[in-house]
Scaffold this motif. Structure first.
Motif, mmCIF file in Angstrom:
data_model
loop_
_atom_site.group_PDB
_atom_site.id
_atom_site.type_symbol
_atom_site.label_atom_id
_atom_site.label_comp_id
_atom_site.label_asym_id
_atom_site.label_seq_id
_atom_site.Cartn_x
_atom_site.Cartn_y
_atom_site.Cartn_z
ATOM 1 N N ASP A 41 0.998 -1.215 -0.018
ATOM 2 C CA ASP A 41 -0.302 -0.032 0.048
ATOM 3 C C ASP A 41 0.977 1.377 -0.018
ATOM 4 O O ASP A 41 0.364 2.345 -0.479
ATOM 5 C CB ASP A 41 -0.830 -0.040 1.146
ATOM 6 N N THR A 82 -5.388 11.441 7.563
ATOM 7 C CA THR A 82 -5.833 10.329 8.089
ATOM 8 C C THR A 82 -5.999 9.181 6.889
ATOM 9 O O THR A 82 -6.446 9.331 5.670
ATOM 10 C CB THR A 82 -7.397 10.613 8.311
ATOM 11 N N ALA A 83 -5.531 7.900 7.364
ATOM 12 C CA ALA A 83 -5.759 6.656 6.632
ATOM 13 C C ALA A 83 -7.073 5.966 6.648
ATOM 14 O O ALA A 83 -7.263 4.905 6.423
ATOM 15 C CB ALA A 83 -4.555 5.840 6.644
ATOM 16 N N ARG A 84 -7.816 6.627 7.740
ATOM 17 C CA ARG A 84 -9.190 5.859 7.934
ATOM 18 C C ARG A 84 -10.235 6.460 7.000
ATOM 19 O O ARG A 84 -10.189 7.628 6.263
ATOM 20 C CB ARG A 84 -9.533 6.443 9.394
ATOM 21 N N PRO A 85 -11.201 5.541 6.578
ATOM 22 C CA PRO A 85 -11.500 4.309 7.273
ATOM 23 C C PRO A 85 -10.788 3.190 6.647
ATOM 24 O O PRO A 85 -10.438 2.100 7.252
ATOM 25 C CB PRO A 85 -12.888 3.970 6.959
ATOM 26 N N TYR A 86 -10.262 3.139 5.150
ATOM 27 C CA TYR A 86 -9.933 2.079 4.572
ATOM 28 C C TYR A 86 -8.533 2.305 3.905
ATOM 29 O O TYR A 86 -8.258 1.760 3.008
ATOM 30 C CB TYR A 86 -10.819 1.494 3.518
ATOM 31 N N GLY A 87 -7.540 3.055 4.525
ATOM 32 C CA GLY A 87 -6.451 3.600 3.825
ATOM 33 C C GLY A 87 -6.710 4.525 2.791
ATOM 34 O O GLY A 87 -7.585 5.197 2.559
ATOM 35 N N TYR A 88 -5.580 4.894 2.142
ATOM 36 C CA TYR A 88 -5.458 5.964 1.062
ATOM 37 C C TYR A 88 -6.153 5.581 -0.445
ATOM 38 O O TYR A 88 -6.089 4.353 -0.650
ATOM 39 C CB TYR A 88 -4.302 6.670 0.882
ATOM 40 N N ILE A 89 -6.609 6.550 -1.117
ATOM 41 C CA ILE A 89 -7.023 6.326 -2.120
ATOM 42 C C ILE A 89 -6.098 6.962 -3.096
ATOM 43 O O ILE A 89 -5.658 8.045 -3.035
ATOM 44 C CB ILE A 89 -8.528 6.932 -2.407
ATOM 45 N N ARG A 128 2.134 3.284 1.879
ATOM 46 C CA ARG A 128 1.557 4.504 2.673
ATOM 47 C C ARG A 128 2.340 5.385 3.419
ATOM 48 O O ARG A 128 2.467 6.452 3.463
ATOM 49 C CB ARG A 128 0.531 3.902 3.803
#
Lengths: 380, 507, 340
Positions: free
Chosen positions: B90, B229-236, B92
């Motif tokens: 990912d 923020t990487a919430r809720p499901y990580g970055y787009i 990130r």
């Protein structure tokens, strides 16, 4: 003061964004309880202070120092147009430049004022890896120490005698060579400075005598290193270290309490160490974090916010509260965050002018209201 | 079996393994060898002794061609990396993205592609520090590898459509009727011509031409970035979007040309300018040839070697804006090969780290060492994907402070002193086999050859020989095993001291 | 004896469970394996990253989105792990963790207390190098994918070596860095033969039966399959990792359908957005599925939040529900299978 010695500033960076509301807790405030249904610190767990405020349960030793008048709580600290990026917000604190990207650290600039000729290569000592931007300034030497007992050049050479011989050779091969050019000269001087700094710092643990027991965690080791270097009288004026993990998006109650107990226990040992050595009047400790966190909890933690709290600890600190606790009521918030009411550049001005005794204005870029947190302000 | 698995993987990678090489260079390095080791330091991260010997047989110009058109671009495969280091899928956070690039640089067969990616990363400095997610910058770096040696127009256009760059310079806020000049200014000031070759009005018109160049789902993606923020499901990961309805279609005049100019036309006009050719040439010179003064001074201080800049600028135009041709002209030029140029540039932290690791080996299989390597670049002042500002890293003497010096010396000597690394093991064995340990001067010569034909100043060499003499003198006369271990320790100490020299800090 | 899955398979999306929790707490961080206990508790192994070790643990959830805590942590002490790669639960509801760096298998009891660990590094029979897949067979023995040794070994649950299958290669019955493993309802063994881009099937005694798949992205082709699961009805599900999809086959390897993912916001995610109103508002105009300008499936998944991104593990429960665990999105999606 028994003997006029140089004052030292110890900066402790709490990385990740320390949650203000659960650190200095407005536990009697209904809005606080409403905003934190899942992670409020309840009356039975909070350490009551005064003014309806209490401390996180992990901060018992801080409470003891507070009761002795050694702790200043600096409420609502921040800067205009808050940024919720860890890096950027930290960078703003490091450079005192909220509006544009700054390239010089506030402490690096202070060190340059304290030692313009760069005569003492250990005027500033960082405990940790790399160079925090706060200490970066052109031509300012900074020693970054991971572990004081194992600090030095060529630490990868295992044999003791071999290493001693290698260091002697190193010193000679970095000596100026006529006609070798500016770049080689510069590398030579820098290499020899690095060697000299390491040799000086190595003397600190040898000179150190103390019965104080520090807790067993890396942060405590750093503070012990600070105490060792300070007591060795090497002319170090600025110490820097950090402790991370405050980014409590989840499992906040447990995590924040654990981190604060590490910080508080270590800080108490450090203070006791200085006190027993009769050196506690010479040191002021600043604790800060890059931002506070969202007022409303997210179920198990809190997310990045703004408006935070900082602390000053020391014998020369006038204990108590500085500034107001920002309003917690929803209508008073800025994008769900506390509204800061205390520009950190004012605090920096206090520390620069009245503790380190250097001109603050060029470093913080203007005039900011001071908090006047010291017992006896220098008369210059 | 583990060994078997790994060697099998290596065959899969078709890694460029040194051929069996009977002929050993025993005399002081020939000029050809010195030039090739210089070329490999500048166009790559330095060569091992085997690589340099092999390329010496090939010849200098053929080596230049090999670097410009590598027959293989293999490196540690991403599927293997992603399986072992899930955080490098990912991509990130910076430790993961930096480490991922380290893998590439240490294991690649095409080091010039990494060097050119490093150059564009420095010039088009885009940082996770602001963008937070790393994936989009890794994608940008991939674009630098793909286009970085090609046509500058293609590169600049791809950069203008690069979502990481657009967000880095706030072009999502550049609207028809509400201009944000950040990108429009920097494409002229930092990415093409430099201050003094256009007016404030040109900046304004350029910015208008790039209105509507944005990313998909701007509000949400911007908010996530802002809130870190990487919430809720990580970055787009972001995607370029051209929004014609937000583009200013009015008439614009840019550098004397008038029309309903869009970003493509702006890039065309920029690339036609002699100032662009000179500015890019100066960056190439700064990166590959010799340290220049800081970029902000360029409008006021003439280039170190104006003729070199003109030669490269000519290559730019005669080749139709080809960066590769500019570099071919450079590498084959007298100024590049001159003695004054060789070993005179301060290595960047990445060059110190990757150069040490390519000598030491140990990256034949995923290793946690890669995180230490990436972090070490940061401790020395060059955090990958984390340039300090839009101006990137200045380099030169700014790389070196007391703290950074300590890191550089200790890092190289720690890596080169670790006999568990296969490359180091091979060097020790080769040195021991050669019998060089009996004589201090031969021992030092042999070690230096194995460190990529490292050249030391007379004084430095004398001191290290003196040190080696002390080590050799201390060797026990006892049993073979005991003696072998002592010889090995002596060889290691000489290697460690050799990479602790000032000379090793230079490329 | 073999269960035949001849009818047509349908998969209907049910729900998504998960949330990014990289420092522990409710949610997961870079999870790599999932196991469902017979009481419906779902165990998720977060491999996390070596630089943010608080994220490394086993989290427990259920399909009603209740979080039941977590256990295990980074380290080398008993009950800890450094590079957890797989989990499996046996008939006594004990949970076993494979660590592909420490080369050991750690056992926890049904109350999540540490029981023991075993495992020795090496390539001799009974030694381990990179254990990365676990499943219990019908007799209660543990099958361990020993991936750097390119084999599957069978142990008693206490770690006594019994037998092995495989070896390095691409011929029938050989493996190239195998990963996930599953047991069919008839006791047959399925192995995701990762770098050979195929799934192999073995009889309960380890005899090779057949294999399916070749490199590619067309129907029935694989790009680094990481795991396999088999339903009680015999349908086979393959986590087609680099193709970022899950493919389903009947028991004769006849292609059925493929999933690309259609995640929705979990209640944990919704609660998060409620606490962060600026993000909630910004999300109102958010279109999760956009037209992308790339064909690289990994890149497509990076840009489309609802798609699978590194679907690493698949599991089927006793109710025929398919669970697809995604490393990079810190969640699993659940689908109800039915056949007509």
């Amino acid at each position: 003061m028994a003997k006029k010695r140089d004052r030292a500033l110890v900066v402790i960076q709490l990385s990740g964004g320390n949650d203000y509301l659960n650190c200095v807790v407005p536990y009697e405030n209904g809005h606080y309880k409403d905003a934190r249904p899942n992670l409020k610190i309840t009356d039975d767990r909070v350490i009551p202070l005064d003014n309806g405020l209490g401390l996180n349960p992990g901060m018992r030793p801080v409470k003891d120092l507070y009761d002795r008048g050694k702790v200043a709580i600096l409420h609502g600290i921040g800067y205009p147009e808050p940024n919720r990026s860890h890096f950027r917000s930290m960078d703003i604190w490091h450079t005192a430049e909220p509006a544009k990207v700054g390239d010089k650290g506030w402490l690096g600039q202070a060190v340059r004022e304290l030692d313009p000729a760069g005569e003492n290569v250990v005027t500033a000592v960082n405990f940790g890896n790399g160079l925090p931007r706060a200490l970066a300034a052109p031509g300012v030497p900074v020693a970054s120490v991971g572990d004081l007992t194992n600090y030095g050049l060529l630490t990868g050479i295992e044999g003791h005698r071999q290493r001693e011989q290698a260091l002697a050779t190193f010193n000679r091969i970095y000596a100026p060579v006529a006609g070798s050019g500016a770049v080689m000269d510069y590398l030579g001087k820098t290499g020899q400075d690095a060697l000299r700094g390491a040799e000086i710092l190595q003397t600190a643990p040898q000179k150190y005598r103390s019965d104080v027991e520090y807790p067993d965690n890396p942060f405590a080791s750093s503070l012990k290193g600070v105490a060792q270097v300070h007591m060795a009288d090497l002319g170090t004026r600025v110490f820097y270290t950090q402790y991370g993990g405050f980014d409590t998006h989840a499992d906040e109650v447990k995590t924040q309490e654990r981190l604060w107990s590490h910080v508080s226990d270590s800080l108490a040992a450090f203070y006791q160490d200085l006190e027993e050595a009769g050196r506690s009047e010479e040191v002021v400790v600043l604790l800060f974090s890059e931002f506070g966190r969202r007022v409303k909890d997210n179920g198990t933690g809190t997310d990045h916010g703004s408006g935070g709290v900082a602390f000053l600890v020391g014998d020369q600190v006038k204990g108590g509260h500085y500034n107001e606790y920002p309003e917690i009521e929803t209508s008073a918030l800025v994008e769900g965050d506390l509204r800061f009411n205390n520009d950190f550049r004012g605090l920096y001005t206090d520390l620069l002018e009245d503790w380190l005794e250097v001109d603050a204005q060029p470093i913080v870029g203007g005039q900011y209201e001071k908090l006047r947190p010291f017992v006896s302000v220098s008369t210059g | 079996m583990v060994r078997d698995a790994k060697s099998r993987l290596q065959k899969d990678l078709a890694r460029m393994s040194p051929e069996e090489n009977g002929a050993m260079v025993t005399t002081p390095a020939s000029i050809e060898t010195q030039l090739i080791s210089h070329l490999l330091r500048r166009a790559g991260f330095g060569g091992t002794r085997d690589e340099i010997d092999r390329f010496s047989k090939l010849g200098y110009e053929a080596t230049v061609e090999h670097l410009l058109n590598p027959p293989s671009v293999e490196s540690m495969p991403q599927d293997i990396i992603r399986r072992y280091h899930v955080d490098q899928s990912d991509l990130r956070v910076q430790p993961a993205t930096g480490a991922n690039w380290i893998y590439r640089m240490v294991t690649t067969n095409a080091p010039l592609l990494e060097k050119i990616a490093l150059l564009w990363h420095r010039v088009f400095a885009t940082g996770q520090t602001k963008l937070i997610q790393g994936k989009v910058i890794v994608t940008q770096l991939e674009m630098f590898r793909r286009l970085g040696l090609g046509n500058y127009r293609d590169l600049l256009l791809a950069l203008s459509r690069d979502p990481a760059m657009l967000m880095w310079l706030d072009n999502q806020d550049n609207h028809n009727g509400a201009i944000n000049e950040n990108f429009g200014r920097e494409i002229l000031e930092l990415f093409s011509m430099g201050v003094g070759n256009y007016t404030e009005h040109d900046i304004y018109e350029c910015s208008r031409a790039f209105t509507g160049w944005t990313i998909a789902n701007t509000p949400y993606n911007t908010q996530k970035m802002r809130n870190n923020t990487a919430r809720p499901y990580g970055y787009i990961a972001w995607q370029f979007k051209y929004d014609d309805s937000d583009h200013d279609h009015g008439e614009k005049t840019f550098l004397g040309k008038t029309g309903d100019l869009n970003g493509e036309e702006i890039v065309d006009i920029i690339c036609e300018q002699r100032a662009t050719a000179r500015f890019i040439a100066r960056h190439l010179y700064h990166h590959f040839v010799a340290d220049e003064v800081p970029v902000p001074q360029w409008p006021h201080v003439p280039p170190k070697d104006p003729e070199a800049i003109e030669l490269m600028a000519d290559a730019y135009f005669s080749s139709g804006y080809s960066i590769g041709e500019m570099l071919r002209a450079t590498f084959n030029s007298g100024f590049f090969k001159s003695e004054a140029t060789r070993n005179a540039r301060i290595k960047s932290p990445v060059e110190v780290v990757v150069g040490s690791l390519r000598l030491s080996g140990g990256y034949e299989w995923p290793t946690m060492d890669v995180y230490d390597a990436s972090a070490s670049c940061g401790y020395m002042g060059q955090g990958l994907l984390a340039p300090p500002s839009v101006e990137g890293w200045q380099g030169g003497e700014e790389w070196v402070s007391t703290g950074a010096m300590m890191q550089r010396v200790n890092y190289a000597s720690r890596i080169i002193g670790d006999p568990s690394r296969p490359g180091v093991r091979e060097i020790i064995d080769a040195v021991c086999r050669s019998g060089a340990s009996r004589d201090a001067e031969t021992l030092v010569d042999e070690c230096l050859r194995h460190l990529g034909y490292l050249e030391l100043g007379v004084e430095t060499q004398r001191e290290i020989v003196e040190f080696a003499r002390g080590q050799v003198a201390q060797l026990p006369q006892g049993g073979v095993k005991q003696r072998d271990e002592a010889v090995e320790r002596a060889v290691i100490a000489v290697l460690q001291l050799a990479v602790a020299t000032r000379e090793f800090q230079l490329a | 004896m073999t269960t035949q899955a001849r009818s047509r398979l349908e998969l209907k999306y049910l729900t998504t469970v998960g949330f990014t929790a990289d420092f522990g707490g409710r949610g997961f961080h870079l999870p790599v394996d999932i196991s469902i206990r017979n009481d419906g508790r779902i165990f998720v192994m977060s491999r996390s990253s070596p630089i943010a070790t608080p994220g490394m643990r086993i989290g427990i959830a259920d399909l009603k989105h209740k979080f039941h805590g977590e256990f295990g942590s980074f380290g080398t002490d008993p009950g800890q792990f450094t590079r957890p790669a797989a989990i499996a639960i046996n008939g006594q509801n004990h949970l076993f963790v494979a660590d592909d760096s420490l080369n050991r298998i750690t056992e926890f009891d049904s109350k999540n207390n540490y029981v023991r660990h075993w495992g020795e590094t090496g390539d001799k029979p009974g030694q381990l190098s990179g254990p990365s897949g676990l499943v219990f067979d019908r007799t209660g023995n543990l099958l361990v994918v020993d991936h750097l040794n390119h084999r599957v070994q069978m142990f008693t649950k206490d770690g006594r070596y019994i037998s092995q299958i495989g070896g390095s290669g691409s011929r029938r019955g050989q493996f190239c860095f195998p990963w996930g493993i599953a047991l069919g309802p008839d006791g047959r063994i399925y192995v995701a033969d990762w770098r050979n881009d195929r799934v192999q099937r073995f009889a309960p005694d380890g005899e090779f039966i057949d294999m399916h798949g070749k490199s590619g992205s067309a129907e029935g082709q694989f790009n680094r399959p990481s795991d396999v699961a088999v339903g009680a009805d015999g349908f086979i599900y393959v986590a087609d990792w680099m193709n970022q999809r899950v493919q389903a086959f009947d028991s004769e390897w006849k292609y059925q359908t493929s999933l690309r993912g259609q995640a929705t916001l979990s209640p944990w995610a919704t609660e998060y957005l409620a606490a962060n109103d600026d993000e909630r508002r910004a999300r109102e105009s958010f279109k999760p599925v956009i037209e992308v300008d790339t064909v690289d499936p990994h890149e497509v998944s990076a840009r489309i939040e609802s798609y699978f991104w590194d679907p690493v593990a698949v599991e089927v429960d006793s109710e025929g529900r398919l669970y697809v665990l995604e490393t990079n999105r810190h969640r699993f999606q659940v689908y109800q299978s039915s056949s007509s």
